[in-house]
Design a protein around this motif. Structure first.
Motif, PDB file in Angstrom:
ATOM      1  N   GLN A 395      35.387  41.287  31.164  1.00 41.79           N
ATOM      2  CA  GLN A 395      34.127  41.999  30.996  1.00 41.79           C
ATOM      3  C   GLN A 395      33.008  40.987  31.219  1.00 41.79           C
ATOM      4  N   LEU A 396      32.213  41.205  32.262  1.00 38.91           N
ATOM      5  CA  LEU A 396      31.236  40.213  32.672  1.00 38.91           C
ATOM      6  C   LEU A 396      29.909  40.289  31.917  1.00 38.91           C
ATOM      7  N   GLU A 397      29.626  41.390  31.272  1.00 40.23           N
ATOM      8  CA  GLU A 397      28.289  41.581  30.707  1.00 40.23           C
ATOM      9  C   GLU A 397      27.896  40.479  29.737  1.00 40.23           C
ATOM     10  N   ASP A 398      28.736  40.212  28.748  1.00 43.07           N
ATOM     11  CA  ASP A 398      28.398  39.177  27.761  1.00 43.07           C
ATOM     12  C   ASP A 398      28.284  37.810  28.429  1.00 43.07           C
ATOM     13  N   GLY A 399      29.168  37.535  29.384  1.00 41.86           N
ATOM     14  CA  GLY A 399      29.118  36.253  30.066  1.00 41.86           C
ATOM     15  C   GLY A 399      27.860  36.089  30.890  1.00 41.86           C
ATOM     16  N   LEU A 400      27.448  37.148  31.602  1.00 40.59           N
ATOM     17  CA  LEU A 400      26.218  37.073  32.378  1.00 40.59           C
ATOM     18  C   LEU A 400      24.997  36.914  31.480  1.00 40.59           C
ATOM     19  N   LYS A 401      25.022  37.589  30.351  1.00 37.42           N
ATOM     20  CA  LYS A 401      23.917  37.416  29.399  1.00 37.42           C
ATOM     21  C   LYS A 401      23.864  35.971  28.899  1.00 37.42           C
ATOM     22  N   ALA A 402      25.032  35.404  28.602  1.00 41.69           N
ATOM     23  CA  ALA A 402      25.078  34.021  28.141  1.00 41.69           C
ATOM     24  C   ALA A 402      24.586  33.063  29.221  1.00 41.69           C
ATOM     25  N   THR A 430      27.818  48.573  32.450  1.00 43.63           N
ATOM     26  CA  THR A 430      29.123  47.894  32.391  1.00 43.63           C
ATOM     27  C   THR A 430      29.263  46.923  33.554  1.00 43.63           C
ATOM     28  N   ALA A 431      30.010  45.864  33.328  1.00 43.15           N
ATOM     29  CA  ALA A 431      30.284  44.879  34.385  1.00 43.15           C
ATOM     30  C   ALA A 431      31.691  44.349  34.152  1.00 43.15           C
ATOM     31  N   GLU A 432      32.584  44.636  35.099  1.00 42.32           N
ATOM     32  CA  GLU A 432      34.000  44.316  34.920  1.00 42.32           C
ATOM     33  C   GLU A 432      34.561  43.630  36.158  1.00 42.32           C
ATOM     34  N   HIS A 433      35.424  42.672  35.923  1.00 37.65           N
ATOM     35  CA  HIS A 433      36.017  41.884  37.010  1.00 37.65           C
ATOM     36  C   HIS A 433      37.524  41.818  36.784  1.00 37.65           C
ATOM     37  N   ALA A 434      38.300  42.256  37.765  1.00 40.97           N
ATOM     38  CA  ALA A 434      39.763  42.237  37.658  1.00 40.97           C
ATOM     39  C   ALA A 434      40.357  41.452  38.815  1.00 40.97           C
ATOM     40  N   ASP A 440      54.489  32.691  45.601  1.00 38.71           N
ATOM     41  CA  ASP A 440      55.926  32.511  45.830  1.00 38.71           C
ATOM     42  C   ASP A 440      56.123  31.505  46.958  1.00 38.71           C
ATOM     43  N   GLU A 441      57.339  31.407  47.466  1.00 34.57           N
ATOM     44  CA  GLU A 441      57.657  30.381  48.459  1.00 34.57           C
ATOM     45  C   GLU A 441      56.869  30.554  49.753  1.00 34.57           C
ATOM     46  N   GLU A 442      56.544  31.767  50.092  1.00 30.54           N
ATOM     47  CA  GLU A 442      55.833  32.017  51.339  1.00 30.54           C
ATOM     48  C   GLU A 442      54.337  31.807  51.202  1.00 30.54           C
ATOM     49  N   GLY A 443      53.812  31.986  50.007  1.00 29.76           N
ATOM     50  CA  GLY A 443      52.390  31.794  49.838  1.00 29.76           C
ATOM     51  C   GLY A 443      51.822  32.507  48.636  1.00 29.76           C
ATOM     52  N   VAL A 444      50.591  32.976  48.791  1.00 29.33           N
ATOM     53  CA  VAL A 444      49.834  33.542  47.684  1.00 29.33           C
ATOM     54  C   VAL A 444      49.280  34.894  48.084  1.00 29.33           C
ATOM     55  N   SER A 445      49.353  35.849  47.183  1.00 29.32           N
ATOM     56  CA  SER A 445      48.666  37.125  47.346  1.00 29.32           C
ATOM     57  C   SER A 445      47.720  37.282  46.161  1.00 29.32           C
ATOM     58  N   ALA A 446      46.459  37.552  46.430  1.00 28.25           N
ATOM     59  CA  ALA A 446      45.499  37.661  45.335  1.00 28.25           C
ATOM     60  C   ALA A 446      44.459  38.707  45.638  1.00 28.25           C
ATOM     61  N   ALA A 447      43.974  39.362  44.608  1.00 26.68           N
ATOM     62  CA  ALA A 447      42.950  40.383  44.775  1.00 26.68           C
ATOM     63  C   ALA A 447      42.080  40.442  43.536  1.00 26.68           C
ATOM     64  N   ALA A 448      40.811  40.814  43.731  1.00 22.61           N
ATOM     65  CA  ALA A 448      39.902  40.915  42.598  1.00 22.61           C
ATOM     66  C   ALA A 448      38.805  41.908  42.896  1.00 22.61           C
ATOM     67  N   TYR A 449      38.292  42.569  41.874  1.00 25.07           N
ATOM     68  CA  TYR A 449      37.081  43.373  42.050  1.00 25.07           C
ATOM     69  C   TYR A 449      36.169  43.188  40.842  1.00 25.07           C
ATOM     70  N   THR A 450      34.889  43.348  41.105  1.00 25.87           N
ATOM     71  CA  THR A 450      33.885  43.345  40.048  1.00 25.87           C
ATOM     72  C   THR A 450      33.172  44.678  40.074  1.00 25.87           C
ATOM     73  N   VAL A 451      33.058  45.336  38.948  1.00 23.93           N
ATOM     74  CA  VAL A 451      32.353  46.611  38.867  1.00 23.93           C
ATOM     75  C   VAL A 451      31.219  46.486  37.876  1.00 23.93           C
ATOM     76  N   MET A 452      30.002  46.740  38.314  1.00 23.25           N
ATOM     77  CA  MET A 452      28.844  46.781  37.435  1.00 23.25           C
ATOM     78  C   MET A 452      28.263  48.184  37.491  1.00 23.25           C
ATOM     79  N   MET A 453      28.223  48.865  36.361  1.00 24.17           N
ATOM     80  CA  MET A 453      27.680  50.216  36.308  1.00 24.17           C
ATOM     81  C   MET A 453      26.467  50.248  35.392  1.00 24.17           C
ATOM     82  N   ALA A 454      25.389  50.891  35.872  1.00 22.82           N
ATOM     83  CA  ALA A 454      24.151  50.933  35.103  1.00 22.82           C
ATOM     84  C   ALA A 454      23.729  52.359  34.857  1.00 22.82           C
ATOM     85  N   ASP A 455      23.250  52.724  33.617  1.00 21.71           N
ATOM     86  CA  ASP A 455      22.678  54.011  33.260  1.00 21.71           C
ATOM     87  C   ASP A 455      21.163  53.866  33.289  1.00 21.71           C
TER      88      ASP A 455
END
Length: 499
Positions: A395-402, A430-434, A440-455
């Motif tokens: 959850q990014l909100e508290d971290g961004l505020k800090a 809301t602000a969320e990052h996943a 493994d032996e062949e390499g790396v697979s990685a994925a991430a998303y950040t979602v920031m929602m504002a009212d």
């Protein structure tokens, strides 16, 4: 570097959508949907990394739309790249046609060299990279955690375009940009420096804009997002099944389907005014792969227990071995691209203690610092890396505020006037990052998303040979071709996230 764009404006008619435009846009979509992505040339990749960030600006309902529409206004075109010459395609009667191969290789290398001439844009980024990485990787306890710095940087850069006053200044201060022009130059150069689509490496930072059909937007701001961030434009009824499906499909497509489970829970609701989505998708091969025959079962020592897992091995490999007061590190190169760094805290040093150490964080985040590092030695390294598959959500909100970004979360203080002049009281709720990273032996697979929602400091290494065994909690950094960190993370337990 010249950016190839579509000749038509991305946002013609946004402020005055009528039925003819809707029908025309839908017809265009049917003709061109997926045409860009069908042109992708994926690498024969042993390493696949992806990140997605979505910034959703939302507020309280102001009335439902009369129709349900969901269509693409325009899709971004990316620069053409000379293809990497595959040697197998130049074989003639069992022999390599060397002249033909070198001719195409020279064309490809000239393209790569031109892209590498972008310099200086990384200046000023260290503060953001170090502060945000420390903020978002600390305090994980015994959980695995990961973070994509460049992904969050691009999302915040686009957020700065939508804001003004103190709301904008707080974002600029965090990103280390003196003004918007500096941010735009840096973001544009960063995009181009990390762009690769040549058959050897796939590295694209994609962006999109999702528009509420009932809201008038500032045209100049929309054009800037398209020009700097290569943002595609989509419009429809927020909260509708059609637009939500398009949004999820776009995110899955840009991240190679690596985040389907996480993306399935993301949706635009009727209160959404505008949404931004940015992604990073990266594919490359290990320069020297791990041999599957050498993978053996072993024990990983978490903070509270021992767990069984498989370890990949490379024995007596010539490597640069680095050490500091509280850590040691080695890197594994990626073919025609960056590296994956493994940072092992010294015995008795916790991950949080290492992240609180200025020297260690500088090493972690700065390519320049690593290049100038004095405490390094070329040794025979016996490397053991656990096979792991980790997933984390932050959850990014508290971290961004800090980190000083506060006003965009406050409806009474936020200023989103560069986005629209028609509505007040817009704020991020809301602000969320996943992130998911698999190695493994062949390499790396990685994925991430950040979602920031504002009212509305380790000891000196042995003389000739060292065992580098990642059998206790460690840090990693995955860099792109320019050495900037695409992904960082902490592996506290390599098997805890397995299904």
């Amino acid at each position: 570097m010249k950016q190839i764009r579509k000749s038509e404006k991305l946002y013609d008619g946004i402020t005055d959508i009528n039925e003819n435009l809707v029908k025309s846009a839908q017809a265009d979509e049917n003709k061109t949907a997926g045409s860009h992505w069908k042109k992708r040339v994926y690498a024969a990749a042993a390493v696949a990394l992806a990140a997605a960030a979505a910034v959703c600006i939302m507020l309280w309902p102001r009335g439902a739309a009369d129709t349900v529409t969901a269509h693409a206004l325009a899709e971004a075109d990316y620069p053409e790249m000379a293809p990497f010459p595959d040697e197998t395609k130049y074989m003639r009667n069992g022999e390599l046609d060397f002249d033909a191969y070198m001719e195409d290789y020279d064309v490809w290398w000239a393209d790569i060299r031109q892209r590498g001439e972008l310099t200086g844009y990384e200046k000023g980024l260290d503060g953001f990279l170090q502060r945000s990485t420390k903020q978002f990787l600390s305090g994980a306890g015994e959980k695995n955690i990961a973070y994509s710095p460049l992904n969050v940087y691009m999302a915040l850069g686009m957020l700065a375009e939508l804001t003004d006053g103190d709301s904008r200044q707080q974002v600029l201060d965090l990103l280390g940009s003196g003004d918007m022009e500096q941010l735009r130059r840096q973001a544009s150069d960063l995009w181009n420096a990390n762009y690769r689509s040549d058959g050897a490496v796939y590295s694209v930072l994609a962006s999109s804009i999702w528009l509420n059909e009932d809201v008038d937007f500032v045209q100049k701001t929309m054009d800037t997002l398209a020009e700097i961030y290569y943002a595609s434009a989509y419009q429809g009824k927020m909260g509708s099944k059609e637009l939500n499906q398009m949004f999820q499909n776009w995110l899955n497509e840009q991240t190679g389907g690596l985040l389907k489970e996480q993306v399935s829970s993301i949706g635009l609701n009727p209160q959404t005014v505008l949404a931004l989505a940015t992604t990073v998708h990266y594919q490359a091969k290990w320069y020297n792969e791990f041999s599957k025959e050498k993978t053996k079962a072993g024990v990983f020592h978490t903070a509270s227990k021992d767990v069984d897992c498989d370890f990949m091995h490379k024995e007596k490999s010539d490597e640069h071995y680095y050490w500091g007061e509280k850590f040691s590190a080695v890197a594994q190169n990626l073919d025609e691209s960056g590296s994956m760094w493994f940072i092992l805290p010294d015995e008795g040093v916790s991950i949080d203690e290492l992240l609180s150490d200025e020297q260690a964080v500088e090493f972690l985040m700065s390519e320049e610092k690593r290049a100038e590092w004095e405490d390094k030695k070329y040794l025979m390294v016996n490397l053991s890396v656990p096979v792991f598959d980790i997933t984390s959500q932050i959850q990014l909100e508290d971290g961004l505020k800090a980190l000083g970004v506060t006003d965009v979360f406050d409806a009474d203080r936020s200023d989103f006037s560069p986005m629209t002049k028609k509505l007040d009281g817009i704020y991020i709720s809301t602000a969320e990052h996943a992130v998911r990273v698999t190695v493994d032996e062949e390499g790396v697979s990685a994925a991430a998303y950040t979602v920031m929602m504002a009212d509305a400091g380790g000891a000196m290494p042995p003389e000739k040979e060292v065992d580098f065994i990642l059998d206790r909690p460690f840090l990693f950094v995955i860099t792109g071709n320019d050495g900037l960190p695409l992904f960082t993370g902490v592996v506290n337990d390599p098997v805890s996230d397995k299904g």
